[in-house]
Design a protein around this motif. Structure first.
Motif, PDB file in Angstrom:
ATOM      1  N   LEU A  63       0.827  -1.207   0.000  1.00 14.27           N
ATOM      2  CA  LEU A  63       0.000   0.000   0.000  1.00 14.27           C
ATOM      3  C   LEU A  63       0.862   1.258   0.000  1.00 14.27           C
ATOM      4  O   LEU A  63       0.577   2.220  -0.718  1.00 14.27           O
ATOM      5  CB  LEU A  63      -0.931   0.017   1.220  1.00 14.27           C
ATOM      6  N   LEU A  64       1.913   1.246   0.786  1.00 20.77           N
ATOM      7  CA  LEU A  64       2.823   2.384   0.843  1.00 20.77           C
ATOM      8  C   LEU A  64       3.454   2.644  -0.516  1.00 20.77           C
ATOM      9  O   LEU A  64       3.489   3.785  -1.000  1.00 20.77           O
ATOM     10  CB  LEU A  64       3.901   2.147   1.897  1.00 20.77           C
ATOM     11  N   VAL A  65       3.925   1.579  -1.170  1.00 17.98           N
ATOM     12  CA  VAL A  65       4.544   1.705  -2.492  1.00 17.98           C
ATOM     13  C   VAL A  65       3.509   2.200  -3.509  1.00 17.98           C
ATOM     14  O   VAL A  65       3.803   3.082  -4.324  1.00 17.98           O
ATOM     15  CB  VAL A  65       5.162   0.356  -2.933  1.00 17.98           C
ATOM     16  N   ALA A  66       2.302   1.652  -3.449  1.00 17.81           N
ATOM     17  CA  ALA A  66       1.254   2.051  -4.392  1.00 17.81           C
ATOM     18  C   ALA A  66       0.873   3.519  -4.201  1.00 17.81           C
ATOM     19  O   ALA A  66       0.721   4.258  -5.183  1.00 17.81           O
ATOM     20  CB  ALA A  66       0.022   1.162  -4.218  1.00 17.81           C
ATOM     21  N   ARG A  67       0.734   3.947  -2.949  1.00 14.92           N
ATOM     22  CA  ARG A  67       0.384   5.350  -2.695  1.00 14.92           C
ATOM     23  C   ARG A  67       1.484   6.293  -3.174  1.00 14.92           C
ATOM     24  O   ARG A  67       1.204   7.357  -3.724  1.00 14.92           O
ATOM     25  CB  ARG A  67       0.119   5.559  -1.208  1.00 14.92           C
ATOM     26  N   ARG A  68       2.727   5.890  -2.964  1.00  9.18           N
ATOM     27  CA  ARG A  68       3.856   6.700  -3.424  1.00  9.18           C
ATOM     28  C   ARG A  68       3.821   6.818  -4.953  1.00  9.18           C
ATOM     29  O   ARG A  68       4.013   7.893  -5.511  1.00  9.18           O
ATOM     30  CB  ARG A  68       5.159   6.062  -2.951  1.00  9.18           C
ATOM     31  N   ARG A  69       3.549   5.693  -5.639  1.00  3.52           N
ATOM     32  CA  ARG A  69       3.504   5.687  -7.103  1.00  3.52           C
ATOM     33  C   ARG A  69       2.341   6.540  -7.607  1.00  3.52           C
ATOM     34  O   ARG A  69       2.469   7.276  -8.596  1.00  3.52           O
ATOM     35  CB  ARG A  69       3.385   4.250  -7.621  1.00  3.52           C
ATOM     36  N   ILE A  70       1.203   6.467  -6.936  1.00  2.00           N
ATOM     37  CA  ILE A  70       0.046   7.280  -7.319  1.00  2.00           C
ATOM     38  C   ILE A  70       0.388   8.759  -7.204  1.00  2.00           C
ATOM     39  O   ILE A  70       0.060   9.557  -8.088  1.00  2.00           O
ATOM     40  CB  ILE A  70      -1.186   6.921  -6.456  1.00  2.00           C
ATOM     41  N   ARG A  71       1.060   9.134  -6.118  1.00  8.68           N
ATOM     42  CA  ARG A  71       1.478  10.528  -5.945  1.00  8.68           C
ATOM     43  C   ARG A  71       2.395  10.970  -7.086  1.00  8.68           C
ATOM     44  O   ARG A  71       2.253  12.069  -7.631  1.00  8.68           O
ATOM     45  CB  ARG A  71       2.197  10.699  -4.601  1.00  8.68           C
ATOM     46  N   GLU A  72       3.339  10.102  -7.462  1.00  7.03           N
ATOM     47  CA  GLU A  72       4.249  10.424  -8.566  1.00  7.03           C
ATOM     48  C   GLU A  72       3.481  10.612  -9.867  1.00  7.03           C
ATOM     49  O   GLU A  72       3.731  11.561 -10.622  1.00  7.03           O
ATOM     50  CB  GLU A  72       5.284   9.307  -8.752  1.00  7.03           C
ATOM     51  N   LEU A  73       2.541   9.700 -10.136  1.00  2.00           N
ATOM     52  CA  LEU A  73       1.765   9.792 -11.375  1.00  2.00           C
ATOM     53  C   LEU A  73       0.884  11.033 -11.395  1.00  2.00           C
ATOM     54  O   LEU A  73       0.724  11.675 -12.443  1.00  2.00           O
ATOM     55  CB  LEU A  73       0.922   8.525 -11.562  1.00  2.00           C
ATOM     56  N   GLU A  74       0.300  11.376 -10.244  1.00  2.00           N
ATOM     57  CA  GLU A  74      -0.521  12.584 -10.170  1.00  2.00           C
ATOM     58  C   GLU A  74       0.330  13.825 -10.427  1.00  2.00           C
ATOM     59  O   GLU A  74      -0.111  14.760 -11.095  1.00  2.00           O
ATOM     60  CB  GLU A  74      -1.225  12.674  -8.815  1.00  2.00           C
ATOM     61  N   THR A  75       1.543  13.830  -9.913  1.00  2.00           N
ATOM     62  CA  THR A  75       2.449  14.954 -10.155  1.00  2.00           C
ATOM     63  C   THR A  75       2.803  15.043 -11.633  1.00  2.00           C
ATOM     64  O   THR A  75       2.784  16.134 -12.223  1.00  2.00           O
ATOM     65  CB  THR A  75       3.728  14.804  -9.304  1.00  2.00           C
ATOM     66  N   GLU A  76       3.128  13.899 -12.239  1.00  2.00           N
ATOM     67  CA  GLU A  76       3.447  13.874 -13.672  1.00  2.00           C
ATOM     68  C   GLU A  76       2.264  14.379 -14.497  1.00  2.00           C
ATOM     69  O   GLU A  76       2.446  15.132 -15.458  1.00  2.00           O
ATOM     70  CB  GLU A  76       3.817  12.460 -14.110  1.00  2.00           C
ATOM     71  N   LEU A  77       1.066  13.965 -14.133  1.00  2.00           N
ATOM     72  CA  LEU A  77      -0.126  14.394 -14.853  1.00  2.00           C
ATOM     73  C   LEU A  77      -0.326  15.901 -14.732  1.00  2.00           C
ATOM     74  O   LEU A  77      -0.624  16.578 -15.726  1.00  2.00           O
ATOM     75  CB  LEU A  77      -1.361  13.649 -14.333  1.00  2.00           C
ATOM     76  N   ALA A  78      -0.127  16.429 -13.535  1.00  2.00           N
ATOM     77  CA  ALA A  78      -0.276  17.874 -13.332  1.00  2.00           C
ATOM     78  C   ALA A  78       0.751  18.642 -14.160  1.00  2.00           C
ATOM     79  O   ALA A  78       0.424  19.679 -14.766  1.00  2.00           O
ATOM     80  CB  ALA A  78      -0.132  18.213 -11.851  1.00  2.00           C
ATOM     81  N   VAL A  79       1.975  18.152 -14.216  1.00  2.00           N
ATOM     82  CA  VAL A  79       3.024  18.803 -15.011  1.00  2.00           C
ATOM     83  C   VAL A  79       2.661  18.750 -16.489  1.00  2.00           C
ATOM     84  O   VAL A  79       2.800  19.745 -17.220  1.00  2.00           O
ATOM     85  CB  VAL A  79       4.397  18.142 -14.749  1.00  2.00           C
ATOM     86  N   THR A  80       2.177  17.601 -16.951  1.00  2.00           N
ATOM     87  CA  THR A  80       1.788  17.457 -18.359  1.00  2.00           C
ATOM     88  C   THR A  80       0.642  18.401 -18.712  1.00  2.00           C
ATOM     89  O   THR A  80       0.667  19.061 -19.758  1.00  2.00           O
ATOM     90  CB  THR A  80       1.390  16.000 -18.660  1.00  2.00           C
ATOM     91  N   LYS A  81      -0.355  18.485 -17.835  1.00  2.00           N
ATOM     92  CA  LYS A  81      -1.478  19.392 -18.087  1.00  2.00           C
ATOM     93  C   LYS A  81      -1.004  20.841 -18.167  1.00  2.00           C
ATOM     94  O   LYS A  81      -1.442  21.605 -19.021  1.00  2.00           O
ATOM     95  CB  LYS A  81      -2.535  19.249 -16.993  1.00  2.00           C
ATOM     96  N   ARG A  82      -0.105  21.200 -17.270  1.00  6.46           N
ATOM     97  CA  ARG A  82       0.418  22.570 -17.267  1.00  6.46           C
ATOM     98  C   ARG A  82       1.209  22.835 -18.548  1.00  6.46           C
ATOM     99  O   ARG A  82       1.099  23.910 -19.150  1.00  6.46           O
ATOM    100  CB  ARG A  82       1.293  22.800 -16.031  1.00  6.46           C
ATOM    101  N   ALA A  83       1.997  21.865 -18.995  1.00  4.84           N
ATOM    102  CA  ALA A  83       2.770  22.019 -20.231  1.00  4.84           C
ATOM    103  C   ALA A  83       1.836  22.201 -21.424  1.00  4.84           C
ATOM    104  O   ALA A  83       2.090  23.027 -22.307  1.00  4.84           O
ATOM    105  CB  ALA A  83       3.675  20.809 -20.437  1.00  4.84           C
ATOM    106  N   ILE A  84       0.758  21.451 -21.458  1.00  4.03           N
ATOM    107  CA  ILE A  84      -0.224  21.579 -22.546  1.00  4.03           C
ATOM    108  C   ILE A  84      -0.833  22.980 -22.547  1.00  4.03           C
ATOM    109  O   ILE A  84      -0.985  23.606 -23.605  1.00  4.03           O
ATOM    110  CB  ILE A  84      -1.311  20.495 -22.428  1.00  4.03           C
TER     111      ILE A  84
END
Length: 101
Positions: A63-84
């Motif tokens: 669960l800890l690893v999954a939550r950490r990965r979700i946080r990373e993916l959410e950050t990547e998504l936010a960066v991608t949206k901002r770049a767009i």
């Protein structure tokens, strides 16, 4: 989730001593750890062995690893949206150019 203060081998030896019949108070005193720590370890050990219904150590780690990965993916998504958004502000959309002949 186990703390990193004591290695797993040490915890296992402590639990083995308690399971062999030595009183928790005595083991705690001899090894210089708190009784409460031993009780927490023993409870988690029972959970990990399936004797108590709770989240096992392995599940907690997953669960800890999954939550950490979700946080990373959410950050990547936010960066991608901002770049767009930034690119759209500089480059006009395709439909706005003159039609070709």
């Amino acid at each position: 989730m186990p703390r990193r203060g004591y290695p797993p081998q040490f915890r296992r030896k402590v639990l083995d001593l308690v399971e062999a019949g030595r009183p928790v108070r005595e083991v705690a005193r001899d090894l210089g750890i708190s009784e409460q720590t031993i009780y927490v370890w023993r409870k988690q050990d029972l959970i990990d062995k399936g004797r108590l219904p709770r989240v096992t150590t392995i599940e907690q780690t997953e669960l800890l690893v999954a939550r950490r990965r979700i946080r990373e993916l959410e950050t990547e998504l936010a960066v991608t949206k901002r770049a767009i958004e930034l690119v759209r502000g500089v480059v006009p959309p395709k439909g706005c150019s003159k039609p070709s002949r």
